[in-house]
Scaffold this active site. Structure first.
Site, PDB file in Angstrom:
ATOM      1  N   PHE A 108      -3.176  -8.110  -1.878  1.00 38.30           N
ATOM      2  CA  PHE A 108      -2.302  -7.135  -1.240  1.00 38.30           C
ATOM      3  C   PHE A 108      -0.967  -7.829  -1.007  1.00 38.30           C
ATOM      4  O   PHE A 108      -0.853  -8.702  -0.155  1.00 38.30           O
ATOM      5  CB  PHE A 108      -2.897  -6.647   0.086  1.00 38.30           C
ATOM      6  CG  PHE A 108      -4.055  -5.707  -0.078  1.00 38.30           C
ATOM      7  CD1 PHE A 108      -3.858  -4.336   0.007  1.00 38.30           C
ATOM      8  CD2 PHE A 108      -5.330  -6.187  -0.322  1.00 38.30           C
ATOM      9  CE1 PHE A 108      -4.929  -3.454  -0.146  1.00 38.30           C
ATOM     10  CE2 PHE A 108      -6.410  -5.321  -0.472  1.00 38.30           C
ATOM     11  CZ  PHE A 108      -6.199  -3.957  -0.386  1.00 38.30           C
ATOM     12  N   CYS A 109       0.017  -7.469  -1.792  1.00 35.07           N
ATOM     13  CA  CYS A 109       1.355  -8.057  -1.754  1.00 35.07           C
ATOM     14  C   CYS A 109       2.211  -7.134  -0.883  1.00 35.07           C
ATOM     15  O   CYS A 109       2.590  -6.040  -1.306  1.00 35.07           O
ATOM     16  CB  CYS A 109       1.890  -8.162  -3.178  1.00 35.07           C
ATOM     17  SG  CYS A 109       3.435  -9.046  -3.314  1.00 35.07           S
TER      18      CYS A 109
END
Length: 139
Positions: A124-125
Site C-alpha cells: 500500500f503506497c
C-alpha cells in the site's frame, strides 16, 4: 459543489473542507494527486503508532505493517482492517493500477501493488498528506 463531492462523505461546504486541509492535502485527497517521493512527512518515519485519515481521523494503517519499499512514500503491507479502505481500478496516466481510498471520507490515499513483502504480498503506497500520525505513547 459537485455531485461527486456530496456522495464522498466530505464536508458539504467547500470552504469548510479547505479549512480542514492544507492546499497540498486538498490536491491529493480531493483531486487525486500525488506528493513528491522522498520529501513527504512519513516516507522514512519509524515511530510506533497508527496512521489515521487526515479528514475523518479513522485509523487506517499501523506502524507494525509499515516497511521501507525504497519508493519514497510510506508503504504498508495491509490496512488496519480491510473495511477501512476501498480499492478501485485506476486507468489514469496511461497505467492500470488499483487506487486506495479511505472508506470514511472517500478521499484518495494512494495505490496498492502486488509487489510487497510478507504473507499479503501487498504494498500500500500511501501519500503522507492523506494521513495524520498518532504515536503509540499517545494512544
Amino acid at each position: 459543489m459537485s455531485e461527486k463531492r456530496l456522495k464522498c462523505g466530505l464536508p458539504q461546504d467547500e470552504a469548510e473542507l479547505k479549512k480542514i486541509l492544507t492546499p497540498e492535502q486538498y490536491q491529493i485527497m480531493v483531486e487525486n494527486g500525488t506528493e513528491r517521493p522522498f520529501s513527504n512527512a512519513y516516507w522514512d518515519h519509524k515511530e510506533d503508532g497508527i496512521y489515521v485519515d487526515a479528514i475523518s481521523g479513522v485509523p487506517l494503517f499501523s506502524s507494525e505493517d509499515k516497511f521501507d519499499s525504497g519508493t519514497g512514500w510510506p508503504s504498508f503491507t495491509q490496512a488496519i482492517t480491510p473495511e477501512v479502505v476501498i480499492e478501485l481500478p485506476d486507468y489514469s496516466h496511461g497505467m492500470q493500477r488499483i487506487e486506495v481510498r479511505s472508506r470514511s471520507s472517500n478521499s484518495h490515499l494512494g495505490h496498492v501493488f502486488d509487489d510487497g513483502p510478507g504473507a499479503t504480498g501487498k504494498r500500500f503506497c500511501i501519500n503522507s498528506a492523506s494521513l495524520k500520525f498518532i504515536p503509540k505513547r499517545a494512544v
